[in-house]
Design a protein around this motif. Structure first.
Motif, PDB file in Angstrom:
ATOM      1  N   MET A  89      23.528  -7.419  73.651  1.00 49.91           N
ATOM      2  CA  MET A  89      22.839  -7.088  75.021  1.00 49.91           C
ATOM      3  C   MET A  89      23.826  -6.198  75.516  1.00 49.91           C
ATOM      4  O   MET A  89      25.068  -6.103  75.213  1.00 49.91           O
ATOM      5  N   LEU A  90      23.476  -5.051  76.264  1.00 51.28           N
ATOM      6  CA  LEU A  90      24.200  -3.974  76.861  1.00 51.28           C
ATOM      7  C   LEU A  90      24.727  -4.338  77.957  1.00 51.28           C
ATOM      8  O   LEU A  90      24.228  -4.719  79.038  1.00 51.28           O
ATOM      9  N   THR A  91      26.176  -4.055  77.868  1.00 52.95           N
ATOM     10  CA  THR A  91      26.913  -4.244  79.331  1.00 52.95           C
ATOM     11  C   THR A  91      27.855  -3.202  79.485  1.00 52.95           C
ATOM     12  O   THR A  91      28.503  -2.572  78.495  1.00 52.95           O
ATOM     13  N   VAL A  92      27.998  -3.048  80.580  1.00 53.23           N
ATOM     14  CA  VAL A  92      28.925  -1.835  81.039  1.00 53.23           C
ATOM     15  C   VAL A  92      30.503  -2.394  80.361  1.00 53.23           C
ATOM     16  O   VAL A  92      30.869  -3.387  80.521  1.00 53.23           O
ATOM     17  N   GLY A  93      31.182  -1.238  80.141  1.00 53.77           N
ATOM     18  CA  GLY A  93      32.575  -1.581  79.216  1.00 53.77           C
ATOM     19  C   GLY A  93      32.686  -1.466  77.996  1.00 53.77           C
ATOM     20  O   GLY A  93      33.637  -1.587  77.103  1.00 53.77           O
ATOM     21  N   ILE A  94      31.293  -1.608  77.186  1.00 54.50           N
ATOM     22  CA  ILE A  94      31.158  -1.465  75.738  1.00 54.50           C
ATOM     23  C   ILE A  94      31.858   0.171  75.567  1.00 54.50           C
ATOM     24  O   ILE A  94      31.833   1.053  76.045  1.00 54.50           O
ATOM     25  N   SER A  95      33.008   0.066  74.401  1.00 55.01           N
ATOM     26  CA  SER A  95      33.674   1.120  74.038  1.00 55.01           C
ATOM     27  C   SER A  95      33.605   1.174  72.671  1.00 55.01           C
ATOM     28  O   SER A  95      33.345   0.426  71.871  1.00 55.01           O
ATOM     29  N   ASN A  96      33.967   2.435  72.048  1.00 54.29           N
ATOM     30  CA  ASN A  96      34.167   2.676  70.769  1.00 54.29           C
ATOM     31  C   ASN A  96      35.259   3.833  70.451  1.00 54.29           C
ATOM     32  O   ASN A  96      35.587   4.594  71.740  1.00 54.29           O
ATOM     33  N   GLU A  97      35.796   3.876  69.493  1.00 53.57           N
ATOM     34  CA  GLU A  97      36.573   4.980  69.079  1.00 53.57           C
ATOM     35  C   GLU A  97      36.293   5.539  67.639  1.00 53.57           C
ATOM     36  O   GLU A  97      36.215   4.767  66.980  1.00 53.57           O
ATOM     37  N   MET A  98      36.508   6.917  67.332  1.00 56.59           N
ATOM     38  CA  MET A  98      36.244   7.323  66.182  1.00 56.59           C
ATOM     39  C   MET A  98      37.088   8.552  66.188  1.00 56.59           C
ATOM     40  O   MET A  98      37.594   9.342  67.015  1.00 56.59           O
ATOM     41  N   ALA A  99      37.615   8.863  64.843  1.00 55.41           N
ATOM     42  CA  ALA A  99      38.271   9.980  64.602  1.00 55.41           C
ATOM     43  C   ALA A  99      38.050  11.144  63.383  1.00 55.41           C
ATOM     44  O   ALA A  99      37.104  10.565  62.841  1.00 55.41           O
ATOM     45  N   ARG A 100      38.472  12.116  63.354  1.00 54.22           N
ATOM     46  CA  ARG A 100      37.954  13.262  62.305  1.00 54.22           C
ATOM     47  C   ARG A 100      39.090  14.090  62.241  1.00 54.22           C
ATOM     48  O   ARG A 100      39.759  14.409  63.357  1.00 54.22           O
ATOM     49  N   HIS A 108      44.316  15.816  63.709  1.00 53.41           N
ATOM     50  CA  HIS A 108      42.997  14.839  63.726  1.00 53.41           C
ATOM     51  C   HIS A 108      42.761  14.830  65.240  1.00 53.41           C
ATOM     52  O   HIS A 108      43.630  14.894  66.215  1.00 53.41           O
ATOM     53  N   VAL A 109      41.266  14.614  65.513  1.00 47.34           N
ATOM     54  CA  VAL A 109      41.007  14.421  66.856  1.00 47.34           C
ATOM     55  C   VAL A 109      40.199  13.149  66.796  1.00 47.34           C
ATOM     56  O   VAL A 109      39.528  12.461  65.971  1.00 47.34           O
ATOM     57  N   ARG A 110      40.575  12.278  68.066  1.00 48.02           N
ATOM     58  CA  ARG A 110      40.281  11.012  68.174  1.00 48.02           C
ATOM     59  C   ARG A 110      39.232  11.219  69.545  1.00 48.02           C
ATOM     60  O   ARG A 110      39.801  11.510  70.502  1.00 48.02           O
ATOM     61  N   CYS A 111      37.962  10.440  69.496  1.00 47.88           N
ATOM     62  CA  CYS A 111      37.120  10.062  70.737  1.00 47.88           C
ATOM     63  C   CYS A 111      37.066   8.691  71.117  1.00 47.88           C
ATOM     64  O   CYS A 111      37.064   7.944  70.289  1.00 47.88           O
ATOM     65  N   VAL A 112      37.351   8.820  72.265  1.00 46.61           N
ATOM     66  CA  VAL A 112      37.068   7.234  73.030  1.00 46.61           C
ATOM     67  C   VAL A 112      35.668   7.360  74.057  1.00 46.61           C
ATOM     68  O   VAL A 112      35.690   8.409  74.794  1.00 46.61           O
ATOM     69  N   SER A 113      34.881   6.469  73.797  1.00 42.71           N
ATOM     70  CA  SER A 113      33.802   6.116  74.606  1.00 42.71           C
ATOM     71  C   SER A 113      33.524   4.908  75.327  1.00 42.71           C
ATOM     72  O   SER A 113      34.175   4.033  74.596  1.00 42.71           O
ATOM     73  N   LYS A 114      33.348   5.066  76.807  1.00 43.79           N
ATOM     74  CA  LYS A 114      33.038   3.890  77.282  1.00 43.79           C
ATOM     75  C   LYS A 114      31.699   3.744  78.152  1.00 43.79           C
ATOM     76  O   LYS A 114      31.479   4.980  78.914  1.00 43.79           O
ATOM     77  N   LEU A 115      30.865   2.795  77.985  1.00 46.82           N
ATOM     78  CA  LEU A 115      29.576   2.848  78.788  1.00 46.82           C
ATOM     79  C   LEU A 115      29.959   2.388  79.968  1.00 46.82           C
ATOM     80  O   LEU A 115      30.571   1.369  80.601  1.00 46.82           O
ATOM     81  N   VAL A 116      29.689   3.103  80.956  1.00 43.10           N
ATOM     82  CA  VAL A 116      29.976   3.165  82.423  1.00 43.10           C
ATOM     83  C   VAL A 116      28.733   2.721  83.402  1.00 43.10           C
ATOM     84  O   VAL A 116      28.803   2.177  84.572  1.00 43.10           O
ATOM     85  N   GLU A 117      27.520   3.047  82.789  1.00 42.09           N
ATOM     86  CA  GLU A 117      26.179   2.566  83.654  1.00 42.09           C
ATOM     87  C   GLU A 117      25.202   2.384  82.672  1.00 42.09           C
ATOM     88  O   GLU A 117      24.929   2.977  81.625  1.00 42.09           O
ATOM     89  N   VAL A 118      24.387   1.099  83.198  1.00 40.08           N
ATOM     90  CA  VAL A 118      23.135   0.759  82.442  1.00 40.08           C
ATOM     91  C   VAL A 118      22.233   0.885  83.615  1.00 40.08           C
ATOM     92  O   VAL A 118      22.215  -0.007  84.409  1.00 40.08           O
ATOM     93  N   ASP A 119      21.123   1.579  83.575  1.00 37.97           N
ATOM     94  CA  ASP A 119      20.068   1.603  84.499  1.00 37.97           C
ATOM     95  C   ASP A 119      18.682   1.598  83.592  1.00 37.97           C
ATOM     96  O   ASP A 119      18.198   2.635  83.313  1.00 37.97           O
ATOM     97  N   PHE A 143      27.780   7.188  79.577  1.00 41.17           N
ATOM     98  CA  PHE A 143      29.152   6.969  79.074  1.00 41.17           C
ATOM     99  C   PHE A 143      30.160   8.082  79.497  1.00 41.17           C
ATOM    100  O   PHE A 143      29.892   9.286  79.919  1.00 41.17           O
ATOM    101  N   ASP A 144      31.438   7.662  79.718  1.00 40.36           N
ATOM    102  CA  ASP A 144      32.616   8.239  80.048  1.00 40.36           C
ATOM    103  C   ASP A 144      33.311   8.588  78.648  1.00 40.36           C
ATOM    104  O   ASP A 144      33.602   7.808  77.668  1.00 40.36           O
TER     105      ASP A 144
END
Length: 129
Positions: free
Chosen positions: A1-12, A76-87, A93-94
């Motif tokens: 289930m999709l909920t606000v707050g789901i986050s992820n981090e990836m690097a390259r 290295h570059v690190r990216c952080v995402s956070k789901l802030v809205e589900v409509d 995402f931020d």
């Protein structure tokens, strides 16, 4: 289930292949804005994919990003995402990207949930025109 707050981090790692000079977005060997955006989209997409129904995916539909600092080859570059809205099917995402020295990019990314096969078939119909 999709909920606000789901986050992820990836690097390259920044390599000559993902620089502005290599991708045609500039002349210098620094991390390219298109490469940063691709990392941001991938980070967002992978954060929600495990929460979707089988046969579904997401597609990027909007992006507002500021690339605020250059990153040299070798860092290295690190990216952080956070789901802030589900409509409904719309996801917002931020996103932030960092190198070893600090913030290099930030913004908002919008994706829509799609049924993969239906979406692909609709796209393929463009070839019939």
């Amino acid at each position: 289930m999709l909920t606000v707050g789901i986050s992820n981090e990836m690097a390259r790692e920044v390599t000559k292949e993902n620089t502005a000079a290599a991708l045609g977005s500039g002349m210098l060997e620094v991390f390219a804005t298109p490469a940063m955006i691709a990392l941001m989209e991938e980070t967002c997409m992978k954060s929600v994919q495990p929460h979707l129904e089988e046969g579904c995916g997401t597609v990027g539909t909007g992006l507002s990003v500021h690339h605020v600092s250059a990153t040299p080859v070798g860092m290295h570059v690190r990216c952080v995402s956070k789901l802030v809205e589900v409509d409904g099917r719309k996801l917002v995402f931020d996103i932030q990207a960092f190198d070893d020295a600090g913030l290099i990019g930030q913004g908002m990314h919008e994706r829509f949930i799609i049924e993969n096969e239906k979406f692909f078939q609709k796209t393929q119909k463009k070839l019939d025109r």
